[in-house]
Design an enzyme around this catalytic site. Structure first.
Site, PDB file in Angstrom:
ATOM      1  N   CYS A 172     -10.450  -6.240   1.152  1.00 33.69           N
ATOM      2  CA  CYS A 172     -10.559  -6.194  -0.303  1.00 33.69           C
ATOM      3  C   CYS A 172     -11.931  -5.647  -0.700  1.00 33.69           C
ATOM      4  O   CYS A 172     -12.935  -5.914  -0.028  1.00 33.69           O
ATOM      5  CB  CYS A 172     -10.376  -7.584  -0.899  1.00 33.69           C
ATOM      6  SG  CYS A 172      -8.723  -8.280  -0.673  1.00 33.69           S
TER       7      CYS A 172
ATOM      8  N   HIS B 258     -10.530 -10.035   5.619  1.00 34.69           N
ATOM      9  CA  HIS B 258     -10.847 -10.272   4.214  1.00 34.69           C
ATOM     10  C   HIS B 258     -12.216  -9.662   3.906  1.00 34.69           C
ATOM     11  O   HIS B 258     -13.064  -9.514   4.783  1.00 34.69           O
ATOM     12  CB  HIS B 258     -10.896 -11.767   3.916  1.00 34.69           C
ATOM     13  CG  HIS B 258      -9.568 -12.440   4.049  1.00 34.69           C
ATOM     14  ND1 HIS B 258      -8.612 -12.394   3.065  1.00 34.69           N
ATOM     15  CD2 HIS B 258      -9.032 -13.169   5.067  1.00 34.69           C
ATOM     16  CE1 HIS B 258      -7.540 -13.067   3.461  1.00 34.69           C
ATOM     17  NE2 HIS B 258      -7.767 -13.543   4.668  1.00 34.69           N
TER      18      HIS B 258
END
Length: 493
Positions: free
Chosen positions: A216, A174
């Protein structure tokens, strides 16, 4: 209506919403991307092994833990197998992964990890250089710099490279604007990483370095920060403003085996590895792979824009210099459009990285027997995750309104700087704002990373820490009592 009825209503509202997300875009036209067959356009004649100078080094890092993040460790294990088949030596590959997936009680195939629905086990033989609490940013920096004395725990393996060597770094997890996740300790901040890369270059201990980054907003890690004169070429799964995507998830085409309740891989990562597995990498350049991966990864209404940064001139180098090549692919230098055509599957579905955990919890709930403890636990996990998300989103929004006013608060927090500009001018300020927020509001967690741009904009607006602390205390009268909001794992900065 009682509290239990409200919880049940909320839960099934969530389920319907995310089933809609999962099922969207399933029947888009063009299931496959056919690669061009013009040899002269995409591929060159293979070079002799004797032409290769130096040693290949690699660092492979999965920055998460938890079974719902299965895909990150799966990606890293797959990358390790790819490098070994390409001829890289185990002693030159350094693996960082929490190692809580293969033997996890939720894993339907104990001791086995797969990265695609019909894939082989990619876990067997993977060295456990840095696992558990050893997977943190400082150990990663030490390993990259070849600084054994700065390590804490682990195998002690570092990139002991010389001036003619080639280094490949692959990170998957992430992320958020300017930040990458780590399972232990503070997150990895873009400013720190780029300073380490500059230090590595100054040491004169490599000829070229390639960085593949899956997360991301991963473009924000290098945007305006990575110089073009360090002999470093980086590609990222997304630009500085968008999500990257989980792949081979429940509900996808193709889906994981029915016994799996989680995504098996990530779209960008799957794209570069599946391309590398079928070509003679002596005849394919970094730039050619970048273009192929970029085309595979972008697809509306989901997908992301793969980006490149740093020394773009390095992209003319063969992949072989960094990944080696599997001898079984010696004849796979081009694609025949008919009988021998290669089809790279374009995504018929994908899952936003930040929603993959919810997909997992829903699958657990859906499959669990009615009235069972497993079903109750899965419902609890979804409700806790959603409660945390609501708390984080509302708290950040209210802080913006308290600092900038009701009308301008949200607008100012969401400002995106011009292309080529770093996220923030003062990275120490960003870290201070993050820690101040978490002190009063609880952990950001993997979901809350999305709000890093808000904290950066507070810094860019010149807001001191004292009013930020006052606004945070006012916005967060209470913190949800759940694992996501807990600071037991430490601050994110």
């Amino acid at each position: 209506m009682g509290s239990s009825q409200l919880s049940t209503l909320l839960f099934f509202t969530i389920v319907v919403t995310f089933l809609t997300v999962v099922s969207s875009g399933r029947d888009l036209p063009g299931d496959y991307l056919r690669l061009p067959s013009e040899t002269s356009r995409f591929f060159r004649e293979p070079k002799n092994d004797d032409d290769f100078e130096g040693t290949r080094w690699a660092i492979l890092l999965a920055g998460s833990n938890g079974y719902w993040n299965y895909r990150h460790q799966s990606d890293v294990c797959h990358a390790y197998q790819l490098l070994r088949k390409g001829g890289s030596k185990e002693e030159n590959i350094i693996v960082f992964m929490y190692d809580d997936i293969a033997s996890n009680e939720e894993n339907p195939r104990p001791g086995v990890i797969i990265n695609k629905p019909d894939g082989d086990d990619v876990y067997a033989g993977v060295p456990k250089d840095y696992t558990g609490a050893e997977v943190h940013a400082d150990n990663f920096y030490a390993a990259l710099l070849g600084n054994k004395s700065a390590l804490t725990g682990g195998s002690g393996k570092v990139v002991d490279s010389g001036p003619n060597d080639h280094i490949f770094v692959y990170y998957t997890d992430h992320g958020g604007p300017g930040v990458l996740g780590m399972p232990v300790g503070p997150y990895l901040y873009a400013s720190d990483l780029n300073e380490v890369l500059k230090k590595k270059h100054a040491s004169g201990t490599y000829k070229s370095l390639v960085f593949y980054l899956e997360a991301c907003e991963s473009g924000s890690i290098f945007e305006g920060l990575l110089p073009d004169d360090l002999n470093i070429y980086a590609t990222t799964a997304s630009n500085a403003e968008e999500s990257s995507w989980g792949y081979y998830c429940p509900g996808d085409k193709p889906p994981p085996p029915p016994e799996y309740s989680t995504c098996l891989g990530d779209l960008y990562s799957i794209a570069w590895m599946e391309d590398s597995e079928v070509h003679n990498l002596q005849t394919e350049s970094l730039q050619q792979q970048y273009k192929l991966v970029k085309n595979r990864t972008i697809s509306e209404p989901y997908g992301s824009h793969v980006m490149e940064y740093g020394d773009i001139g390095l992209s003319k180098n063969d992949l072989y210099q960094y990944l080696g090549t599997n001898p079984a692919n010696d004849n796979n230098s081009f694609v025949d459009e008919t009988e021998n055509s290669l089809k790279l599957r374009t995504p018929s579905a994908a899952v936003n990285q930040r929603d993959a955990d919810l997909i997992h919890f829903w699958e657990k709930f859906r499959k669990a027997p009615e009235g069972s403890s497993q079903k109750n636990e899965a419902e609890k996990q979804v409700l806790e995750a959603m409660s945390h998300r609501k708390h984080i989103d509302n708290s950040v929004k209210l802080i913006g309104q308290l600092l900038f006013g009701i009308e301008k608060g949200t607008e100012l927090l969401d400002v995106v700087r011009p292309a080529g500009s770093p996220l923030v001018d003062n990275w120490d300020c960003l870290k201070t704002m993050v820690k101040t927020f978490e002190t009063h509001c609880g952990s950001l967690s993997q979901y809350g990373m999305k709000h890093m741009r808000s904290f950066a904009n507070i810094c860019n607006a010149g807001i001191p820490n004292e009013p930020m602390a006052e606004a945070s205390a006012q916005a967060c009268a209470s913190i949800p009592a759940n694992p996501w909001s807990s600071l037991q794992g430490g601050f994110s900065a």
